[in-house]
Design an enzyme around this catalytic site. Structure first.
Site, PDB file in Angstrom:
ATOM      1  N   HIS A  39     -43.858  26.413 -52.898  1.00 23.15           N
ATOM      2  CA  HIS A  39     -43.426  27.539 -52.075  1.00 23.15           C
ATOM      3  C   HIS A  39     -42.744  26.967 -50.847  1.00 23.15           C
ATOM      4  O   HIS A  39     -43.337  26.201 -50.093  1.00 23.15           O
ATOM      5  CB  HIS A  39     -44.609  28.419 -51.659  1.00 23.15           C
ATOM      6  CG  HIS A  39     -44.189  29.622 -50.869  1.00 23.15           C
ATOM      7  ND1 HIS A  39     -43.953  30.845 -51.461  1.00 23.15           N
ATOM      8  CD2 HIS A  39     -43.934  29.788 -49.549  1.00 23.15           C
ATOM      9  CE1 HIS A  39     -43.570  31.713 -50.534  1.00 23.15           C
ATOM     10  NE2 HIS A  39     -43.558  31.092 -49.359  1.00 23.15           N
ATOM     11  N   CYS A  40     -41.486  27.337 -50.650  1.00 25.39           N
ATOM     12  CA  CYS A  40     -40.689  26.754 -49.568  1.00 25.39           C
ATOM     13  C   CYS A  40     -40.569  27.735 -48.406  1.00 25.39           C
ATOM     14  O   CYS A  40     -39.960  28.797 -48.553  1.00 25.39           O
ATOM     15  CB  CYS A  40     -39.294  26.379 -50.072  1.00 25.39           C
ATOM     16  SG  CYS A  40     -38.263  25.607 -48.793  1.00 25.39           S
TER      17      CYS A  40
END
Length: 725
Positions: free
Chosen positions: A480-481
């Site tokens: 998850h960025c």
């Protein structure tokens, strides 16, 4: 407030504050098997009776041949019971002897026979120890989950006492009313709140449990959550609309309950995170127009925290460039602090799952703002000075064209990474489909937290992971960025990679442009300033704003190149960031089962855990520096270059990567995938070893499929244009 404890309500059945159910019998107290080989140790046969003659002991150890001999002798049959009403099926059930249970049922055992001190059924004995495979077997053969024991607890209540979410999911899919009460009016939700199991509370609420139900004394689930003081339970109940002012028969509100039981800290924290003051009333922001803007809190906070960084970056650049360095730097820091303080005030009124900056598009906005102001600076300042405004023969049109190209690619792939579906695994269409999946997993002995997501209620494909931020399972989950405010999965991984490449090349090309720009504009600039060298002084005196911007964007090159390097290595190895950090799941580690059916793997804890991290296999620890390290992608970079990753070093010999087909093939699969580069791919589709696969429906690893020769729903297959995996 001692009377608040659930134990005091049922004084004839429980003692102290544990409120645990009465054990099945004095013999059952010793039943704590972890493996099928461990048996109930209470009341073993004496010297006068051999193990082969004791039908109860034979049932405990699961010796089916010995039981057959006893039946053939005519001394016993499957309906035998002792003076307490306990049958062999009870002992087989509590010790998770699946084969023995099946044998006894097939030979006529009374499946709903009550026995023991608590007068409970075999189903309740099995549920007490969370043996959900045995529970499922009994249910399949007619066991009634709504039958109650001597205390008025049915199987759902007993299962709630241990907090095993998988068992509760299994029972709820049998059609048990979620709000069924015990003798004293307690629902399963009340028990879960009292015991402090946030995952169970969340499950019951998503299943439709009433937060307004009261027991005989007028206590709601919120009152019971305040007894334990579990912040997760209290928060979840308030989120689902629990009455914050509900009074018991003695007139005690949740606030009074929290005060008398010393759980005010958890109570006030939950109220604050849900947008209420300490008295339980909605918190009203002091700024004008707040009631209008906060009609849709999530939408407003998301948009505000995305666009507000545009002001932050601009103010920082202007402040630092408008004064000498010894004044400009403190002024810039003050501007950043002030603008972030405003954002923090807005964050105080955000939904409970957005109360921290890393859970919002704040970092996304900082990058977008940097990108925007860089583009503005190029168009208004650098472009003309390095083309038409440059001395004859010193224009740099090609370099400007390259920067414009990389800038455009960066914008496109950044938006694609942020807006495209990362590869969310489709959910089931209803309870019937969910039950079919659960039944299939149980039949395959794969019903565990590795193969089933209790939040999405789906079978989890290999390489997928449930993202707590997105609240969905993502196929071939990479990470998850926070910089794109989205997960990076199978659908947008290549877009994300192109975004990193374009960004890197864009920064490098702009730095070259700025070198030529300053070479032109700084010829007549003063070399006098504070602290810095004469050359830097000339640049800053010539154009301080562009100089500060150049330093700022060049700083981004550090984390971008680290992330890009890590991604290149992982693609060559056919790994995701999650697999690099925590290991590869290939579907082969679920054959050895504990008594609850959970995998014998220390990396996969039981879902009976009470904390919010119970559903995933690692814990995030560390302070601010550790959080910053994860945000900038330093952790996977260090793991990669040092060889300490989960599939490197000491672990390298333990498990081979079943998804790797060699460096060249791995790269070809990733880069030559026929999915469109400028556009969104079909959900889950990819190439593995030259074959088309669907990562949203891959349930067995390629290596296992090669061995078994299967090409069905449990694996992958090459498909035509009209075929569906």
């Amino acid at each position: 407030m001692g009377t608040i404890a659930m134990a005091s309500i049922n004084t004839t059945s429980t003692s102290g504050g544990s409120a645990a159910p009465i054990q099945m019998s004095g013999k059952a107290n010793a039943a704590t098997p972890k493996l099928n080989s461990e048996v109930e140790m209470g009341s073993l046969p004496g010297d006068a009776q051999t193990q082969e003659d004791d039908i109860m002991q034979v049932a405990r150890v699961g010796d089916v041949p010995a039981m057959e001999k006893l039946f053939e002798s005519g001394e016993y049959d499957a309906t035998y019971h002792d003076d307490e009403g306990i049958t062999p099926l009870h002992w087989a059930a509590i010790n998770n002897q699946y084969a023995m249970c099946k044998f006894l049922i097939e030979h006529g055992a009374e499946i709903n026979r009550k026995g023991g001190e608590s007068i409970a059924t075999p189903l309740q004995w099995a549920a007490q120890r969370c043996h959900y495979y045995t529970v499922n077997l009994l249910l399949q053969h007619g066991a009634d989950p709504l039958v109650t024991d001597a205390q008025g607890y049915n199987t759902l209540h007993i299962s709630t006492f241990n907090g095993n979410v998988l068992l509760l999911v299994l029972l709820l899919h049998q059609g048990i009313p979620v709000d069924v009460i015990d003798t004293f009016g307690h629902t399963a939700l009340m028990w879960a709140a009292y015991k402090g199991f946030p995952q169970c509370v969340d499950l019951f609420l998503r299943w439709g449990a009433s937060v307004h139900a009261t027991d005989e004394q007028g206590f709601t689930a919120l009152h019971w959550a305040l007894v334990k003081g579990s912040p997760g339970c209290i928060l979840k109940l308030i989120e689902y609309g629990a009455d914050r002012f509900a009074k018991t028969q003695t007139g005690k509100t949740p606030s009074v309950t929290a005060k008398e039981l010393n759980t005010e800290v958890a109570w006030h924290r939950a109220l604050t995170e849900c947008g209420f003051d300490e008295d339980g009333h909605p918190a009203v922001p002091p700024w004008p127009g707040a009631s209008y803007f906060l009609k849709d809190k999530r939408s407003f906070v998301t948009r505000f925290l995305f666009f507000w960084p545009f002001v932050l970056v601009w103010a920082m650049l202007v402040a630092m460039s408008s004064a000498p360095v010894y004044i400009g730097v403190p002024l810039g820091i003050a501007a950043v602090y002030a603008i972030q303080w405003v954002a923090q005030q807005v964050l105080e009124y955000a939904p409970s799952d957005m109360r921290h900056f890393h859970k919002t598009p704040w970092l996304t906005g900082i990058f977008a703002a940097t990108l925007f102001w860089t583009g503005v600076n190029w168009l208004t300042t650098v472009l003309f000075a390095t083309t038409l405004g440059a001395p004859e023969g010193k224009g740099h049109g090609i370099l400007n064209f390259l920067f414009a190209l990389f800038f455009g690619f960066t914008v496109y792939f950044y938006i694609a990474s942020m807006r495209y579906d990362p590869g969310f695994v489709p959910k089931m269409n209803g309870i019937a489909e969910q039950k079919a999946v659960i039944d299939e997993l149980l039949a395959q002995w794969k019903y565990d937290e590795t193969n089933f997501c209790v939040t999405c209620m789906i079978q989890t494909p290999l390489r997928s992971k449930h993202c707590r931020r997105c609240q969905r399972c993502v196929a071939k989950h990479d990470h998850h960025c926070p910089w794109v405010y989205n997960c990076v999965g199978i659908n947008n991984h290549r877009h994300f990679f192109f975004y990193l490449i374009s960004l890197t090349m864009g920064i490098v090309s702009y730095d070259f442009l700025l070198y030529y720009y300053f070479d032109t504009v700084s010829k007549n600039a003063s070399e006098t300033c504070n602290v810095l060298s004469p050359t830097l002084c000339k640049y800053i005196n010539a154009d301080s704003y562009t100089s500060i911007l150049a330093i700022w964007i060049t700083m981004q090159l550090l984390w971008v190149t680290m992330l890009l390097f890590t991604q290149f290595i992982q693609v060559a190895r056919a790994m995701t960031t999650y697999e690099n950090m925590f290991g590869i799941r290939d579907g082969t580690n679920i054959t050895a089962l504990t008594s609850t059916g959970a995998p014998l793997d220390p990396n996969h804890p039981s879902l009976s855990a009470t904390g919010p991290a119970a559903a995933h296999s690692h814990k995030h620890k560390g302070g601010m520096l550790k959080s910053l390290s994860r945000t900038l992608g330093v952790d996977p970079f260090i793991e990669t270059i040092t060889g300490r990753g989960a599939v490197s070093g000491k672990n390298k010999r333990k498990k081979k990567n079943p998804y790797s087909k060699g460096c060249i093939t791995n790269c070809k699969d990733f880069w030559c995938d026929p999915a469109p580069i400028f556009g969104q791919r079909e959900n889950g589709s990819a190439v593995l070893g030259g074959e088309r696969v669907d990562y949203s429906a891959m349930y067995e690893s390629p290596s296992l499929m090669t061995i078994t020769g299967r090409r069905d729903r449990g694996g992958y297959e090459a498909v035509g244009t009209e075929d569906v995996v």
